[in-house]
Design an enzyme around this catalytic site. Structure first.
Site, PDB file in Angstrom:
ATOM      1  CG  ASP A  67      34.293  39.830  35.938  1.00 36.57           C
ATOM      2  OD1 ASP A  67      34.681  39.090  36.853  1.00 36.57           O
ATOM      3  OD2 ASP A  67      35.056  40.564  35.301  1.00 36.57           O
ATOM      4  CG  ASP A 136      40.878  46.989  27.497  1.00 39.84           C
ATOM      5  OD1 ASP A 136      40.821  46.768  28.732  1.00 39.84           O
ATOM      6  OD2 ASP A 136      40.101  46.443  26.688  1.00 39.84           O
ATOM      7  CG  HIS A 138      38.831  45.266  31.042  1.00 36.42           C
ATOM      8  ND1 HIS A 138      39.545  44.722  30.008  1.00 36.42           N
ATOM      9  CD2 HIS A 138      38.895  44.371  32.047  1.00 36.42           C
ATOM     10  CE1 HIS A 138      40.017  43.546  30.376  1.00 36.42           C
ATOM     11  NE2 HIS A 138      39.641  43.307  31.599  1.00 36.42           N
ATOM     12  CD  GLU A 143      36.494  44.623  27.270  1.00 36.18           C
ATOM     13  OE1 GLU A 143      37.417  45.412  27.584  1.00 36.18           O
ATOM     14  OE2 GLU A 143      36.694  43.445  26.955  1.00 36.18           O
TER      15      GLU A 143
HETATM   16  C1  GLP Z   1      39.959  40.026  33.567  1.00 40.58           C
HETATM   17  C2  GLP Z   1      39.009  40.315  34.727  1.00 40.58           C
HETATM   18  C3  GLP Z   1      39.353  41.643  35.394  1.00 40.58           C
HETATM   19  C4  GLP Z   1      40.839  41.714  35.697  1.00 40.58           C
HETATM   20  C5  GLP Z   1      41.601  41.620  34.400  1.00 40.58           C
HETATM   21  C6  GLP Z   1      43.100  41.775  34.582  1.00 40.58           C
HETATM   22  O1  GLP Z   1      39.586  40.659  32.406  1.00 40.58           O
HETATM   23  N1  GLP Z   1      37.652  40.351  34.293  1.00 40.58           N
HETATM   24  O2  GLP Z   1      38.595  41.752  36.594  1.00 40.58           O
HETATM   25  O3  GLP Z   1      41.153  42.919  36.367  1.00 40.58           O
HETATM   26  O4  GLP Z   1      41.329  40.344  33.846  1.00 40.58           O
HETATM   27  O5  GLP Z   1      43.700  40.553  34.879  1.00 40.58           O
HETATM   28  P1  GLP Z   1      45.162  40.380  35.424  1.00 40.58           P
HETATM   29  O6  GLP Z   1      45.111  40.705  36.868  1.00 40.58           O
HETATM   30  O7  GLP Z   1      45.466  38.926  35.184  1.00 40.58           O
HETATM   31  O8  GLP Z   1      46.040  41.298  34.655  1.00 40.58           O
END
Ligand code: GLP
Length: 241
Positions: A67, A136, A138, A143
């Site tokens: 993304d 959440d 995702h 989402e």
């Molecule tokens: C962002 C990314 C996700 C990732 C998420 C969790 O939203 N788009 O790909 O999994 O963050 O991040 P973290 O690993 O910092 O908890």
């Protein structure tokens, strides 16, 4: 679904990096689906160490990231392209032509997403997709409530996600409100999927995603249906299982 419990963040990162490195050794021109967020940073650090020791070669590897924020250019230090460059690519011998992230600078969502789907198709398909999990549930930026059948598309980020990601920006207002993300359909087409999760903050969502019903309300829950899905998590993230 295979669950591998690790002692701590370092152990989780090493175990996940082992799986990725096995993929690259078995198939030197592997297509790796990569993720951003704080969780996979340790995995990238471990892969860099093995590369520096001479145990890994990325010369023929192709990477396809999940993304990107809509509106951010590669050069923007908050872009996911920049994140990948800083945390992984600039430390290894990957060919710059073989790294892909949705084009956040293209403000036309239809064109930007279509181009990305073409890139995924031309790559021959993702051999191994690395994922983190949002608070959440995702994955990528898919989402809660989004259809499982989507390929790359533009999403409006939820307030929970904007708030969670605000730690990487100077102010919450600076977090982009939209992103381009690979869809669940594209993610599910990867031959192997590897998720990393750590810390007590992820314990509840990990339990809901993998011990609860498969529902678009918890996007990661669909991974229960993938034929080759491995979850590597530390003790704190596994606490509610
Ligand atoms: C962002 C990314 C996700 C990732 C998420 C969790 O939203 N788009 O790909 O999994 O963050 O991040 P973290 O690993 O910092 O908890």
């Amino acid at each position: 679904m295979k669950i591998i419990k690790a002692k701590d963040y370092e152990d989780m990162s090493r175990k996940a990096a082992n799986i990725i490195s096995a993929q690259v050794i078995i198939k030197p021109n592997a297509v790796l689906g990569l993720a951003t967020g704080s969780t996979p940073i340790g995995v990238y650090e471990q892969l860099i160490k093995w590369y520096q020791k001479g145990d890994l070669d990325f010369a023929e590897v192709c990477t396809i990231n999940l993304d990107e924020y809509r509106g951010l250019k590669h050069s923007d230090n908050q872009s996911y392209w920049y994140f990948m460059q800083e945390h992984f690519w600039r430390h290894i011998n990957i060919n710059p032509e073989n790294v892909h992230v949705p084009d956040g600078s293209n403000l036309d969502p239809v064109k930007a997403c279509k181009e990305y789907d073409e890139i995924i198709k031309h790559s021959g398909g993702i051999d191994l997709q690395l994922l983190g999990i949002g608070d959440d549930g995702h994955i990528g930026f898919n989402e809660p409530g989004e259809a499982f059948e989507l390929e790359t598309h533009c999403v409006d980020l939820t307030y929970t996600t904007i708030k969670a990601n605000a730690r990487f920006f100077a102010r919450e207002e600076d977090v982009p409100k939209q992103a381009y993300t690979m869809g669940i359909k594209s993610i599910m087409q990867a031959k192997k999927i590897l998720m990393v999760a750590n810390g007590a903050g992820k314990a509840d969502i990990v339990r809901r995603a993998f011990y609860g019903p498969v529902t678009p309300e918890v996007p990661a829950s669909i991974l229960q249906m993938h034929p080759d899905f491995t979850l590597v998590l530390d003790e704190a993230a596994a606490a509610a299982l």
